[in-house]
Design a protein around this motif. Sequence first.
Motif, mmCIF file in Angstrom:
data_model
loop_
_atom_site.group_PDB
_atom_site.id
_atom_site.type_symbol
_atom_site.label_atom_id
_atom_site.label_comp_id
_atom_site.label_asym_id
_atom_site.label_seq_id
_atom_site.Cartn_x
_atom_site.Cartn_y
_atom_site.Cartn_z
ATOM 1 N N ALA A 177 -3.171 -0.558 14.876
ATOM 2 C CA ALA A 177 -2.344 -0.312 13.695
ATOM 3 C C ALA A 177 -2.947 0.780 12.821
ATOM 4 C CB ALA A 177 -2.166 -1.598 12.899
ATOM 5 N N LEU A 178 -4.277 0.749 12.653
ATOM 6 C CA LEU A 178 -4.918 1.762 11.799
ATOM 7 C C LEU A 178 -4.855 3.146 12.422
ATOM 8 C CD1 LEU A 178 -8.049 -0.052 10.294
ATOM 9 C CD2 LEU A 178 -5.744 0.149 9.363
ATOM 10 N N LEU A 187 -5.731 2.360 6.114
ATOM 11 C CA LEU A 187 -6.620 3.520 6.241
ATOM 12 C C LEU A 187 -5.889 4.770 5.772
ATOM 13 C CD1 LEU A 187 -9.243 4.881 7.276
ATOM 14 C CD2 LEU A 187 -8.183 5.002 9.539
ATOM 15 N N TYR A 188 -6.515 5.463 4.805
ATOM 16 C CA TYR A 188 -5.931 6.692 4.261
ATOM 17 C C TYR A 188 -6.754 7.903 4.687
ATOM 18 C CZ TYR A 188 -3.004 3.999 1.015
ATOM 19 O OH TYR A 188 -2.077 3.163 0.458
ATOM 20 N N LEU A 189 -6.041 8.944 5.129
ATOM 21 C CA LEU A 189 -6.695 10.179 5.608
ATOM 22 C C LEU A 189 -5.958 11.403 5.068
ATOM 23 C CD1 LEU A 189 -6.782 9.118 9.374
ATOM 24 C CD2 LEU A 189 -8.728 9.031 7.800
ATOM 25 N N ILE A 199 -1.819 8.484 -1.607
ATOM 26 C CA ILE A 199 -2.663 8.269 -2.783
ATOM 27 C C ILE A 199 -3.504 9.526 -3.002
ATOM 28 C CG2 ILE A 199 -2.837 5.748 -2.516
ATOM 29 C CD1 ILE A 199 -5.721 6.324 -1.351
ATOM 30 N N ARG A 200 -4.210 9.591 -4.124
ATOM 31 C CA ARG A 200 -5.138 10.698 -4.365
ATOM 32 C C ARG A 200 -6.543 10.153 -4.493
ATOM 33 N NH1 ARG A 200 -2.261 15.294 -5.119
ATOM 34 N NH2 ARG A 200 -4.084 16.554 -5.604
ATOM 35 N N VAL A 201 -7.458 10.727 -3.739
ATOM 36 C CA VAL A 201 -8.875 10.384 -3.843
ATOM 37 C C VAL A 201 -9.626 11.680 -4.039
ATOM 38 C CG1 VAL A 201 -10.921 9.551 -2.591
ATOM 39 C CG2 VAL A 201 -8.792 8.256 -2.478
ATOM 40 N N GLU A 225 -4.844 14.631 -1.783
ATOM 41 C CA GLU A 225 -3.836 13.677 -1.350
ATOM 42 C C GLU A 225 -4.198 13.106 0.024
ATOM 43 O OE1 GLU A 225 0.786 13.638 -1.887
ATOM 44 O OE2 GLU A 225 0.288 14.802 -0.100
ATOM 45 N N LEU A 226 -4.164 11.773 0.120
ATOM 46 C CA LEU A 226 -4.422 11.107 1.403
ATOM 47 C C LEU A 226 -3.161 10.358 1.841
ATOM 48 C CD1 LEU A 226 -7.972 9.509 0.871
ATOM 49 C CD2 LEU A 226 -7.405 11.805 1.679
ATOM 50 N N LEU A 227 -2.973 10.332 3.161
ATOM 51 C CA LEU A 227 -1.801 9.656 3.718
ATOM 52 C C LEU A 227 -2.217 8.346 4.375
ATOM 53 C CD1 LEU A 227 -0.255 12.765 5.546
ATOM 54 C CD2 LEU A 227 0.271 11.927 3.238
ATOM 55 N N LEU A 228 -1.358 7.343 4.239
ATOM 56 C CA LEU A 228 -1.641 6.054 4.872
ATOM 57 C C LEU A 228 -1.466 6.199 6.387
ATOM 58 C CD1 LEU A 228 -2.264 3.018 4.474
ATOM 59 C CD2 LEU A 228 0.196 2.622 4.353
ATOM 60 N N ASN A 229 -2.556 5.968 7.118
ATOM 61 C CA ASN A 229 -2.523 6.140 8.586
ATOM 62 C C ASN A 229 -2.047 4.879 9.293
ATOM 63 O OD1 ASN A 229 -3.289 8.378 10.416
ATOM 64 N ND2 ASN A 229 -4.508 6.798 11.423
ATOM 65 N N GLY A 230 -2.322 3.727 8.683
ATOM 66 C CA GLY A 230 -1.921 2.455 9.286
ATOM 67 C C GLY A 230 -2.320 1.304 8.394
ATOM 68 N N ILE A 231 -1.698 0.174 8.583
ATOM 69 C CA ILE A 231 -1.998 -1.018 7.793
ATOM 70 C C ILE A 231 -1.894 -2.239 8.704
ATOM 71 C CG2 ILE A 231 0.404 -1.025 6.947
ATOM 72 C CD1 ILE A 231 -0.501 -2.576 4.491
ATOM 73 N N LYS A 232 -2.777 -3.213 8.504
ATOM 74 C CA LYS A 232 -2.768 -4.404 9.353
ATOM 75 C C LYS A 232 -3.426 -5.585 8.647
ATOM 76 C CE LYS A 232 -1.880 -6.350 13.340
ATOM 77 N NZ LYS A 232 -0.524 -6.442 13.884
ATOM 78 N N ILE A 238 -5.533 -4.504 5.440
ATOM 79 C CA ILE A 238 -6.346 -3.284 5.398
ATOM 80 C C ILE A 238 -5.485 -2.069 5.714
ATOM 81 C CG2 ILE A 238 -7.129 -3.703 7.787
ATOM 82 C CD1 ILE A 238 -9.782 -2.302 7.033
ATOM 83 N N LEU A 289 0.859 -1.186 0.000
ATOM 84 C CA LEU A 289 0.000 0.000 0.000
ATOM 85 C C LEU A 289 0.896 1.236 0.000
ATOM 86 C CD1 LEU A 289 -2.850 -0.888 2.565
ATOM 87 C CD2 LEU A 289 -2.917 -0.998 0.083
ATOM 88 N N GLU A 290 0.668 2.102 -0.984
ATOM 89 C CA GLU A 290 1.480 3.310 -1.083
ATOM 90 C C GLU A 290 1.215 4.228 0.091
ATOM 91 O OE1 GLU A 290 0.953 5.179 -4.888
ATOM 92 O OE2 GLU A 290 1.299 3.284 -5.924
ATOM 93 N N ASP A 291 2.246 4.963 0.473
ATOM 94 C CA ASP A 291 2.122 5.897 1.597
ATOM 95 C C ASP A 291 1.193 7.061 1.288
ATOM 96 O OD1 ASP A 291 3.640 4.482 3.294
ATOM 97 O OD2 ASP A 291 5.400 5.777 3.239
#
Lengths: 65, 188
Positions: B184-185, B58-60, A23-25, A29-36, B56, A19-21
């Motif tokens: 994590a999110l 989460l993007y913000l 992206i654009r929606v 521009e949105l930043l990756l907050n976390g991944i699990k 999963i 998952l890219e750090d």
Amino acid sequence: MLLLLALPVQAAELEGVTLEDRIRVDGQELLLNGIKLRTRVIFKVYVAGALLGQNAEHGGPLYER
Amino acid sequence: MNARTWLLMLVLAAFPAAAAEVAGVKIDDKTRVANAELALNGAGLRKRVFFQVYAIGLYLPQKSSTPAAILEQPGPKRIAIHMLRDVSADDFTAALADGIRANHSEAEARALEPRVKELAAIMAELKEAKKGMAIALDWQPPGGTVMLVNGAARGKPIQGEDFYRALLRIWIGDKPVQDDLKKALLGG
């Protein structure tokens, strides 16, 4: 610009999923907050274990319905 | 203990009982309970198996470390789900509905239900969330919640930011689907 090209895109990787750090929606521009990983647990009982009396006076099923 | 029992014990000691073995644990074929001989009827292993369902992310617009800050943050958002196994459309939407119910009152869940059904209908057309599929749940103001599969929008946007917040609560609400996933999110 040159500097950006020289640096690889930062990304998070988990179990082969990248998952890219950033992206654009919707043009923003949105930043990756976390991944699990979402994992689930299952309990498997392969064989039922029970000790039964061979000469039980009270025969019949182990469990009465 | 009478003489007969002693004799039996001697015999048992001389001929070690045959035993079943499960995962390195020996379980005797026979045992005595309340002076009755019991035969081992079966032996099994209760095994815990972990399997991976999806990754999963989460993007913000801005990184946030608390659920409240995320839920209140304006602008678009994306929940990016990458399937690591096949999950039927029914199982997928049932899990989402369970997650929403766990984090909302009955009245709130009722108000959200028609929109959960809209999402379920979009999923049902896919039939299955297949391994390798990238599913995005976007909040795209002012349009609504948009579901994308491998980058392509599916169905119509689902109205109301309360619905998108309800989706977020599945993973970052008070009763998240998985505790370490919530952590994590929120940025670890």
